[in-house]
Motif scaffolding. Structure first.
Motif, short mmCIF file in Angstrom:
data_model
loop_
_atom_site.label_atom_id
_atom_site.label_comp_id
_atom_site.label_asym_id
_atom_site.label_seq_id
_atom_site.Cartn_x
_atom_site.Cartn_y
_atom_site.Cartn_z
N GLY A 129 1.07 -1.48 -0.09
CA GLY A 129 -0.09 0.09 0.25
C GLY A 129 0.58 1.30 -0.27
N THR A 130 2.14 1.09 -0.49
CA THR A 130 3.12 2.29 -0.50
C THR A 130 3.63 2.90 -2.14
OG1 THR A 130 5.15 1.20 0.37
CG2 THR A 130 3.16 1.79 2.00
N VAL A 131 3.47 3.90 -2.12
CA VAL A 131 4.86 4.08 -3.39
C VAL A 131 5.63 4.92 -2.68
CG1 VAL A 131 4.94 4.93 -5.11
CG2 VAL A 131 2.88 4.10 -5.49
N LYS A 132 6.91 4.35 -3.26
CA LYS A 132 8.54 5.24 -2.69
C LYS A 132 9.33 5.18 -3.89
CE LYS A 132 8.66 1.57 1.56
NZ LYS A 132 9.19 2.86 2.36
N ILE A 133 9.91 6.74 -3.60
CA ILE A 133 10.44 7.29 -4.51
C ILE A 133 12.26 6.84 -3.60
CG2 ILE A 133 11.32 9.40 -5.26
CD1 ILE A 133 8.83 10.80 -4.30
N TRP A 134 12.96 6.75 -4.64
CA TRP A 134 14.72 6.25 -4.76
C TRP A 134 15.35 6.60 -5.63
CZ3 TRP A 134 13.94 1.67 -1.13
CH2 TRP A 134 13.32 1.47 -1.11
N SER A 135 16.96 7.08 -5.02
CA SER A 135 17.15 7.33 -5.79
C SER A 135 18.80 6.08 -6.46
CB SER A 135 18.79 8.10 -5.34
OG SER A 135 20.32 8.32 -5.35
N PRO A 136 19.04 6.06 -7.28
CA PRO A 136 19.94 4.35 -7.41
C PRO A 136 21.04 5.41 -6.68
CG PRO A 136 20.47 6.81 -9.19
CD PRO A 136 18.64 6.81 -8.68
N THR A 137 21.65 6.26 -6.69
CA THR A 137 23.13 5.82 -5.04
C THR A 137 22.78 5.93 -3.79
OG1 THR A 137 22.50 8.35 -4.85
CG2 THR A 137 23.84 7.17 -6.44
N ARG A 138 21.10 5.67 -3.86
CA ARG A 138 21.45 5.26 -1.82
C ARG A 138 20.60 4.17 -1.41
NH1 ARG A 138 18.93 11.18 0.84
NH2 ARG A 138 18.02 9.30 2.31
N HIS A 139 20.71 3.67 -1.15
CA HIS A 139 19.92 2.01 0.05
C HIS A 139 18.51 3.03 0.22
CE1 HIS A 139 23.40 -0.89 -0.97
NE2 HIS A 139 24.22 0.09 -0.62
#
Length: 354
Positions: A129-139
């Motif tokens: 039930g979530t959407v997450k935003i990521w950077s390819p350089t951060r875990h």
């Protein structure tokens, strides 16, 4: 249909296929053993040559793979959505193991999408039930957007890197704008009830004269932004209909309705070459090409367009689970995958001559 190329994926049932944004001869397939229910996953990186479709690289994972997205900043990298809730970043120049692992989702990760504008982030959606935003350089994720129910598909706007969409099991499209204050609604700016009747004193009519009253709420499994009209989104799901909406009018009902699939619509994708063409893959084992009729004369007030099926590809012998357009060339090459352990690359030009 002018031509078709085929590749088998023995022991693995594909769930998603994506053409490379860099090369017309490269694509990737996310697949799972045992239909994604239990067992390993495998990422196939494929190349086209005079000899046909060939596997150039394969990566195995400990859990099923449901989706993939090519990196927009590195032609050799791509992320995959895994059944254990993780997201893995693979590099074609590195053997065997992912170069990054992201694991915050509590349930299956079902969708991934790379930001096509700023190219520095990607997003994921999950059954948690979530959407997450990521950077390819951060875990660690940069931000979490709560949906509250199983979220099958998420995507960036093709023209604005701050706008994110998501569709879910509660029959809604949600639109988030990261430029708005996080307080109150976590950037949520629009909710479109896909199956609700349009607001207004009278119900609209379809182009064939029938009254459109919406429908019973049903899970929305897929959606995609129109690449030419950046306020228009197409959806598909369990009720077998494809609908298009304008996010500027969230209670106005659909712009167009396309009927023809006999079972749930698993994937829709707008053409990158024409504003009125989209393709869909369904559990009825077919892949269909549609026109939403938006290129014809404007719809009369109070009417909803009934888009037309302009082509059907029925060569899959199990659920058709993924479909994508090649970005290059004259606009007709499509890749489709299904649970029949097959990747089919076909030329839809013949279907588009209408």
């Amino acid at each position: 249909m002018a031509s078709m190329l085929e590749l088998r994926t023995p022991g693995f049932n594909p769930c998603s296929v994506k053409y490379s944004p860099y090369y017309d001869s490269r694509l990737a397939v996310a697949a799972s053993a045992n239909y994604g229910i239990v067992g390993n996953g495998r990422l196939f990186c494929l190349g086209l040559s005079a000899a046909g479709v060939q596997i150039e690289k394969a990566f195995d994972t400990n859990d099923a793979l449901y989706d993939l997205a090519w990196s927009e900043i590195n032609e050799n990298q791509l992320v995959v959505a895994c059944g254990d809730g993780s997201i893995k970043l693979f590099d074609l120049g590195v053997n065997d193991f992912p170069v990054m692992n992201f694991h915050e989702h509590k349930r299956e990760t079902f969708s991934v999408c790379w930001n096509p504008i700023t190219k520095d982030t990607f997003i994921s959606s999950s059954w948690d039930g979530t959407v997450k935003i990521w950077s390819p350089t951060r875990h660690e994720s940069l931000k979490t957007l709560p949906i509250g129910c199983c979220t099958y598909s998420t995507a960036f706007s093709p023209s604005n890197p701050a706008i994110i969409s998501a569709v879910s099991s509660d029959s809604h499209i949600r639109i988030f704008d990261l430029r708005t204050p996080v307080s109150a609604k976590y950037h949520l700016i629009t909710m479109i009830p896909v199956h609700a009747p349009p607001s207004g004193p009278t119900l609209p009519r379809l182009a064939d004269g029938r009254t459109y009253a919406g429908g019973m709420p049903a899970e929305i499994l897929t959606h995609d932004w129109n690449k030419y009209n950046d306020t228009v989104i197409a959806t598909g799901g369990v009720d077998r209909l494809i609908r298009t909406f304008d996010i500027r009018n969230p209670t106005g009902g659909p712009l167009a309705v396309m009927a023809g699939h006999e079972y749930a619509v698993k994937r829709v994708a707008w053409s990158p070459h024409a504003s009125d063409i989209l393709v869909s893959a369904s559990y009825d084992m077919t892949v269909r090409v549609w026109s939403d009729d938006s290129s014809s004369v404007p719809a009369a007030p109070g009417t909803i367009r009934t888009g037309a099926e302009i082509g059907l590809m029925n060569r899959h012998t199990e659920f058709a689970t993924g479909v994508d357009w090649c970005l290059f060339g004259s606009g007709g090459w499509v890749a489709s995958v299904g649970w029949d352990e097959r990747v089919l690359l076909w030329d839809a030009h013949g279907l588009l001559r209408r």
